[in-house]
Design an enzyme around this catalytic site. Sequence first.
Site, PDB file in Angstrom:
ATOM      1  CG  HIS A   1      -2.235  -0.413   0.823  1.00  0.00           C
ATOM      2  ND1 HIS A   1      -3.053   0.117   0.003  1.00  0.00           N
ATOM      3  CD2 HIS A   1      -2.690  -1.698   1.498  1.00  0.00           C
ATOM      4  CE1 HIS A   1      -4.307  -0.741  -0.053  1.00  0.00           C
ATOM      5  NE2 HIS A   1      -4.085  -1.925   0.760  1.00  0.00           N
TER       6      HIS A   1
ATOM      7  CG  ASP B   1      -3.037   1.845   3.705  1.00  0.00           C
ATOM      8  OD1 ASP B   1      -2.902   2.802   3.090  1.00  0.00           O
ATOM      9  OD2 ASP B   1      -1.782   1.624   4.420  1.00  0.00           O
TER      10      ASP B   1
ATOM     11  CE1 TYR C   1      -7.823   4.758 -14.861  1.00  0.00           C
ATOM     12  CE2 TYR C   1      -6.739   5.999 -13.246  1.00  0.00           C
ATOM     13  CZ  TYR C   1      -7.303   4.638 -13.747  1.00  0.00           C
ATOM     14  OH  TYR C   1      -6.996   3.477 -12.922  1.00  0.00           O
TER      15      TYR C   1
ATOM     16  CD  GLU D   1      -0.823   4.545  11.565  1.00  0.00           C
ATOM     17  OE1 GLU D   1      -0.442   4.749  12.646  1.00  0.00           O
ATOM     18  OE2 GLU D   1      -1.000   3.426  10.888  1.00  0.00           O
TER      19      GLU D   1
END
Length: 393
Positions: free
Chosen positions: A96, A101, A297, A370
Site C-alpha cells: 500500500h 489503506d 482516465y 495516521e
Amino acid sequence: MLNKAKALQDELVRLRRDIHAHPELGFQEFRTAALVADTLRELGISVKTGVGKTGVIGEIGSGDGPTIAIRADMDALPILQNNDADYRSTNSGIMHACGHDAHTAILLGVAHLLRQSAATEKWQGNVRLLFQPSEEMSDENGVSGAPAMITDGALEGVDAVIALHVMSAYPAGKIYLQDGYSLANSDAFEAWIYGDGGHGAYPHAGSDPVHILSQVLNQIYAIPSRQINAQRPCVISIGEIRGGAASNVIPNQIYIQGTMRSYHDDIRDQLGVELENAFRISELMGGSYKLDIHRGYPALFNTAEVNGWMRDVTRDLVGESEIVDAEFGMGAEDFSYMAQEAKGAMFMLGAAIDDEIVRNHHTDIFDINEGVMPIGAAVLAETARRFVTGQIG
Ligand SMILES: [Zn+2]
Ligand SMILES: [Zn+2]
C-alpha cells in the site's frame, strides 16, 4: 463530529494497519473487501458485494430522498516494501504505497460516525459508501475500478459524490481544495518509426529511423508551446525510446512511448491530432510509422458547489487556517469517472509524518501520518450528515 472521529483513532489505526499488512492488487482485493463487508455488517449497515468485481457498497438511510456517495479505493501497488514499520506488507512484492489503506479505514470510520447520526437524527436522504477496487490499474479491457462500479450501477440515484486522497508530502491535517479541473486527462501513446536498416557507413542508401526520430521529437516537444492555446494546460512526455544494438548498424525501427496530459476535452483531442501530425514527418523523410493512443482516465472536475460544502465543514471543524487553495496538478485519478456521473469533488488531506524524510507516493518507503485519519473521516462524514439532514444540497 471531529471529537467523535478522534474517539475512533485507535480503531482507524487498527483497520489501516491490518489492511496495510495485507495489501492486494487491483481487482484482487478479496481479503480487503471481506474485511470491509464484515465491518459494515457489524455496524448494521446493508452491504452489497461483488460490485465492479471486488467492490463493496454500504448503504445508510431509508431509501427516500437524495443520495450522497462517498468513495474510497482499496487497491495496492506492485512494489516491494522497504521500510521497517511493524505493520509492513506480508504479501511480498505488494505494498500500500498510495494510501488507499488509509482511505478504506477512513471510510469505515465514516460508516461508524454516520450510523450514530442515522440512529439519533432525522435523515431525509441516503449515504452510499463506495469501496472501490483497482484505482491504480485497468483490466485487460482498459477498465479500472471506478468505471467498473459505475457499470454495475453504483452511482445510480446518486446526486453528489465526494472523496479524499491522503498526501504523504503535504503538512499533516491541511485540507487542499481546487474548483474545476484539478487532475488531468491521462492518455498513453506508443509508436514505432520504421526505416531501412543498414551499415552505419552508408546511411544515404536508406532511410534512418534514428534520424527521423530526431525530427519527430522536435515536433512533439513543440506541440504544447506552438500548437496548443497557452491558456489551456497540457504536457507531453516521452518515457521510453528503444532501438538499435550496435555502433555501426542503423536499425530498422525505433520504439517510443509516452504520456499526454490535459484538462479540457478539446485539448485532449487536439493533442492526439498534433501527435499524429508529428509522426507523419516520418513519411516525408522516406520512412513510415505506427501510432497507438491509449485513452486513460478523464480529467477530474471538482464542482465548486460540492467543494463549498466541504470548505464550510472544514472551516467549522478545524478552522479556516487548515484550508489550502491549491493546484492539484497533471496527475490522474479514476474518481473522475464518478464525478462525471454526479456533481462531485475530491479533496487532498495532508498526511506528512513530522520528520525530515519524504515518503513519496508509489515509493517503497511510502507511509503516512495516521493522526490525520480522524480529520478526513470527520470532514467526509459531516458533509454527508449535513446533506442528508437537509442543511446543504
Ligand atoms: Zn497512486
Ligand atoms: Zn491513489
